[in-house]
Design an enzyme around this catalytic site. Structure first.
Site, short mmCIF file in Angstrom:
data_model
loop_
_atom_site.label_atom_id
_atom_site.label_comp_id
_atom_site.label_asym_id
_atom_site.label_seq_id
_atom_site.Cartn_x
_atom_site.Cartn_y
_atom_site.Cartn_z
N ALA A 128 0.99 -0.97 -0.47
CA ALA A 128 -0.13 0.03 0.03
C ALA A 128 0.79 1.45 0.20
CB ALA A 128 -0.97 0.29 1.33
N PRO A 129 0.38 2.41 -1.07
CA PRO A 129 -0.86 2.38 -1.57
C PRO A 129 -0.58 1.82 -3.00
CG PRO A 129 0.19 4.78 -1.30
CD PRO A 129 1.34 3.57 -0.59
N GLY A 130 0.38 1.22 -3.21
CA GLY A 130 0.06 0.76 -4.89
C GLY A 130 1.21 1.26 -5.55
N LYS A 132 3.93 1.45 -6.29
CA LYS A 132 5.38 0.20 -7.03
C LYS A 132 4.15 -0.56 -7.30
CE LYS A 132 8.05 2.41 -3.62
NZ LYS A 132 7.38 3.03 -2.37
N ASP A 193 9.51 -2.57 0.16
CA ASP A 193 9.71 -1.40 0.68
C ASP A 193 8.74 -1.31 2.01
OD1 ASP A 193 9.49 1.19 0.22
OD2 ASP A 193 7.85 1.69 -0.63
N CYS A 246 12.85 4.71 2.62
CA CYS A 246 12.43 6.37 1.80
C CYS A 246 13.45 7.14 2.66
CB CYS A 246 11.23 7.06 1.35
SG CYS A 246 10.44 6.84 2.77
#
Lengths: 317, 161
Positions: A128-130, A132, A193, A246
């Site tokens: 989420a949120p999708g 990637k 991620d 990140c």
């Protein structure tokens, strides 16, 4: 690890003004004053063209007709653009049509670094949120099969909406705890991620003039290591995995990957992005890392004018 | 070899259900029958979902899922209603019941939710397109009017700029 650990409401503490923010990273972030200066500028809007539903050149042409200044991020990719003076991309017709997706350029580079082949079996561990996930489906041409996993069911709404709007037809959504994803079936490609301290997303704004450090930041590496280990254990012999965050924090980046290299028969693969990046660190805070860590990639906002990012491409030895 | 789906997956549509959807797409929109051959078609409650066929799918069939593929159709009364997202992805295969709007018609549709038109077409769903091969979504044609079936929460006047 209790499931509420990462996303529970967190108390944040102010760690300094933008002039001193991330001062502890002074030794390894190159051109540190330029880095700090970059934090005072607003994020530019980056758009990814979704080639599942539209041809990139047609979309760019349509947006330019509307008066938008569309500049290609780099020569390698005809789907990544910076759109200047575009405050609300979600208001564009092209957004509704699924032709564009607003996405930080460095986030888009994650899927490009992994670049799954067509017909592959793919897992996005924290999907989420999708954005990637949809990019991975785009690169696969909607072939193969992709599992988009996210623990939190309330985040499945935004995940499902993104996948639908962008025309993804090769995926399912699951809600496992990433570090406990079932081991029964190995995957060709895995994107991890992971939840992180999001330092790379900080920019000084009138509303948010000081970086507020998450008090739970110290707890993140533990869960990141568990997710990375599980991801690696889910990888086929010739599979590839991308670990991404990140944040600038080495404790969430090199240190986590270094842990994997110690615990498993893993190797680091070269990363090809089409844009320049800094190599990963070889040491931090009295910890000497495996030499292979220099194959990882650090992306800084003053170099790429986007969210600060870290990625490591991982395979089996 | 048939796939053993975990219980969380929707039911695979049976032959009758699959044929009903395919026939509707062919008869209403001229979308070829074989288009859906490349997809698993799942059915749950009042909707159908498509998932691209692949040798890999069986490797994930044991997983507990909360969403499968793309929601493609809903049952609305006696009608099979394709979703906006299905039409945006597959509308370019249609050869009939397609209405290409000009710019003023698009503006009228966005601002009022309907456009007056005179079509030699039975009442029912029509695919709304615009210039440059843009497939917008679905409208419903009845009594000389096309009523927007586009999701209201996603349509904004700023799209006219």
């Amino acid at each position: 690890m209790p499931r509420y650990l990462i996303w529970m409401p967190l108390t944040r503490e102010i760690v300094g003004s933008v002039n001193t923010t991330f001062e502890t990273y002074h030794n390894f972030i190159p051109d540190f004053s330029l880095f700090q200066e970059s934090l005072t500028k607003p994020f530019p809007v980056h758009l990814r063209i979704n080639s599942l539903l539209a041809h990139p050149s047609k979309v760019v042409s349509a947006l330019r007709k509307k008066g938008l200044l569309m500049t290609r991020v780099c020569r390698e990719y005809d789907t990544l653009y910076i759109a200047e003076d575009l405050p609300y991309p979600g208001n564009l017709l092209e957004y509704f049509l699924g032709h564009i997706h607003p996405q930080a350029m460095t986030s888009a580079l994650a899927a490009l670094a992994l670049r799954p082949r067509k017909d592959a079996l793919v897992l996005d561990m924290c999907a989420a949120p999708g954005g990637k996930s949809a990019h991975l489906a785009d690169l696969m041409g909607n072939t193969g099969f992709m599992v988009c996993n996210d623990l939190y069911t309330n985040r499945h709404v935004s995940l499902g909406h993104t996948l639908s709007r962008l025309g993804v037809q090769n995926s399912v959504v699951t809600g496992y705890q990433a570090q406990e994803f079932p081991l029964r079936q190995p995957f060709d490609y895995i994107l991890a991620d992971v939840p992180c301290s999001c330092e790379g997303r900080f920019r000084k704004t009138p509303k948010d003039t000081q970086y507020r450090e998450n008090k739970k930041k110290a707890l993140l590496p533990d869960i990141q290591k568990k997710i990375l280990l599980r991801g690696f254990d889910l990888l086929k012999d010739n599979g590839e995995m991308l670990y991404a965050t990140c944040t600038y924090n080495p404790a969430e980046n090199e240190s986590v990957v270094n842990f994997l290299l110690k615990e498993r028969d893993a190797d680091l693969l070269p990363i090809h992005l089409g844009i320049a990046f800094e190599p990963g660190l070889s040491e931090w805070d009295n910890e000497i890392y495996d030499k292979r860590l220099t194959k990882t990639a650090r992306l800084y906002p003053h170099h790429v004018d986007s969210v600060g990012f870290f990625m490591a491409r991982i395979g089996r030895r | 070899m048939s796939i053993r789906w975990a219980s969380s997956w929707p039911e695979l549509a049976d032959d009758d259900s699959r044929q009903a959807v395919s026939t509707y797409l062919l008869e209403r929109f001229g979308i070829p029958l074989e288009i859906l051959d490349k997809y698993y078609l799942f059915e749950r409650k009042k909707g159908w979902f498509i998932l691209g066929k692949s040798e890999q799918v069986k490797n994930g069939a044991h997983l507990k899922v909360s969403k499968v593929g793309l929601r493609a159709f809903r049952k609305v009364g006696h009608f099979i209603k394709p979703t906006t997202r299905f039409i945006q992805a597959f509308g370019h295969f249609a050869s009939k019941s397609v209405f290409q709007m000009d710019r003023p018609q698009f503006e009228t549709l966005v601002l009022t939710g309907e456009i007056p038109v005179d079509l030699t077409l039975e009442k029912g769903y029509v695919i709304l397109t615009m210039e440059d091969d843009v497939v917008l979504g679905l409208g419903f044609y009845i009594h000389g009017t096309i009523r927007s079936q586009l999701p209201r929460s996603e349509i904004r006047e700023t799209m006219l700029e």
